[in-house]
Design a protein around this motif. Structure first.
Motif, PDB file in Angstrom:
ATOM      1  N   GLN A  37       0.833  -1.232  -0.028  1.00  0.00           N
ATOM      2  CA  GLN A  37      -0.074   0.027  -0.054  1.00  0.00           C
ATOM      3  C   GLN A  37       0.853   1.353  -0.096  1.00  0.00           C
ATOM      4  OE1 GLN A  37      -2.804  -0.739   3.371  1.00  0.00           O
ATOM      5  NE2 GLN A  37      -4.350  -1.517   1.946  1.00  0.00           N
ATOM      6  N   THR A  38       2.125   1.173   0.575  1.00  0.00           N
ATOM      7  CA  THR A  38       2.929   2.385   0.650  1.00  0.00           C
ATOM      8  C   THR A  38       3.516   2.499  -0.544  1.00  0.00           C
ATOM      9  OG1 THR A  38       3.610   2.169   2.984  1.00  0.00           O
ATOM     10  CG2 THR A  38       5.231   3.235   1.411  1.00  0.00           C
ATOM     11  N   ARG A  41       0.973   4.180  -3.032  1.00  0.00           N
ATOM     12  CA  ARG A  41       0.842   5.575  -2.649  1.00  0.00           C
ATOM     13  C   ARG A  41       1.959   6.510  -3.392  1.00  0.00           C
ATOM     14  NH1 ARG A  41      -1.425   3.660   2.256  1.00  0.00           N
ATOM     15  NH2 ARG A  41       0.900   3.607   3.267  1.00  0.00           N
ATOM     16  N   GLU A  42       3.158   6.088  -3.094  1.00  0.00           N
ATOM     17  CA  GLU A  42       4.464   6.501  -3.624  1.00  0.00           C
ATOM     18  C   GLU A  42       4.615   6.733  -5.028  1.00  0.00           C
ATOM     19  OE1 GLU A  42       7.966   5.328  -1.633  1.00  0.00           O
ATOM     20  OE2 GLU A  42       7.298   5.962   0.286  1.00  0.00           O
ATOM     21  N   LYS A  44       1.926   6.656  -6.990  1.00  0.00           N
ATOM     22  CA  LYS A  44       0.466   7.124  -7.438  1.00  0.00           C
ATOM     23  C   LYS A  44      -0.107   6.174  -8.385  1.00  0.00           C
ATOM     24  CE  LYS A  44       2.039  11.880  -7.603  1.00  0.00           C
ATOM     25  NZ  LYS A  44       3.342  11.627  -6.518  1.00  0.00           N
ATOM     26  N   ILE A  47      -4.705   2.349  -4.572  1.00  0.00           N
ATOM     27  CA  ILE A  47      -4.163   1.782  -3.260  1.00  0.00           C
ATOM     28  C   ILE A  47      -4.877   0.642  -3.294  1.00  0.00           C
ATOM     29  CG2 ILE A  47      -3.937   1.768  -0.957  1.00  0.00           C
ATOM     30  CD1 ILE A  47      -3.656   4.878  -1.023  1.00  0.00           C
TER      31      ILE A  47
END
Length: 226
Positions: A37-38, A41-42, A44, A47
């Motif tokens: 999930q990180t 996010r990073e 783009k 998620i």
């Protein structure tokens, strides 16, 4: 614990017990979920849900990322590099062995079973986990991602069987996902599902394993009863 047809397991009749790693012996699924999930996010990307991530755990990472994010082969390689940096260097979620897991490994080894690992982890990840837990000495064979085709293809199990020198019907595959159970069936290996990892008892049962157990220590009842 649910069990199919009654079979008596012994080191003589079923000398090889093969384990999945993440979600079966090591409680690493929460860390994988957080790291993916990180990553999303990073980078783009959408998620993914916990359920979506659970469905790809156990697959080799390139296959898992392709399914999770629908990305190209070139993009997979870029994401893999970022994911590994997040998982290894930044993610702080603990990854202990499940309670009782090492005791089961020790008891099975002492009883005369040979033990192996068939995992979607890459080789450096498995060896890092072995160093952290001091458990590598229990296993006489292992196959990892990129060394063979991804689960549920049987190549991973077939190579372990060949290395150890046993037939499929003489081995057991212990895993927490339907990918493990399908791989076992494809290789002619007895499958035993565990419900405390990524897939529910019902999903595992739908993959037709020999048994589904709720605790790793229940393996001792199945394999050491004789």
């Amino acid at each position: 614990m649910t069990v199919g047809a009654s079979t008596r397991f012994t080191p003589h009749t079923h000398p090889l017990v093969i384990f999945d790693w993440d979600g079966t012996l090591m409680d690493s699924v929460p860390r994988i979920v957080s790291a993916l999930q990180t990553l999303a996010r990073e980078c783009k990307l959408p998620i993914p849900s916990v359920t979506a991530i659970h469905d790809i755990i156990g697959l080799s990472l390139p296959v898992a990322l392709a399914r999770l994010f629908n990305v190209s082969e070139a993009e997979q390689e870029q994401l893999i590099d970022v994911y590994r940096e997040i998982y290894v260097e930044r993610e702080q979620t603990p990854t202990p062995m499940f309670a009782g897991a090492e005791g089961v490994l020790s008891a099975l080894q002492q009883a005369g079973y040979q033990l192996a690992v068939a995992t979607g982890k890459a080789r450096p990840g498995l060896e890092r986990a072995w160093r952290q837990t001091n458990t590598g000495h229990y296993f006489s064979a292992s196959r990892c991602a990129k060394e063979v085709l991804s689960k549920p293809d049987p190549q991973m199990l077939n190579e372990i069987l060949q290395q150890v020198g046993v037939q499929g019907h003489q081995a057991l595959m212990i895993g927490d996902s339907i990918h493990d159970m399908h791989m076992a069936r494809n290789a002619g290996v007895v499958g035993i599902g565990v419900t405390y990892g990524v897939h529910s008892a019902q999903r595992l049962a739908d993959a037709a394993p020999y048994a589904v157990i709720d605790d790793i220590t229940a393996l001792q009842d199945l394999l050491l009863a004789g």
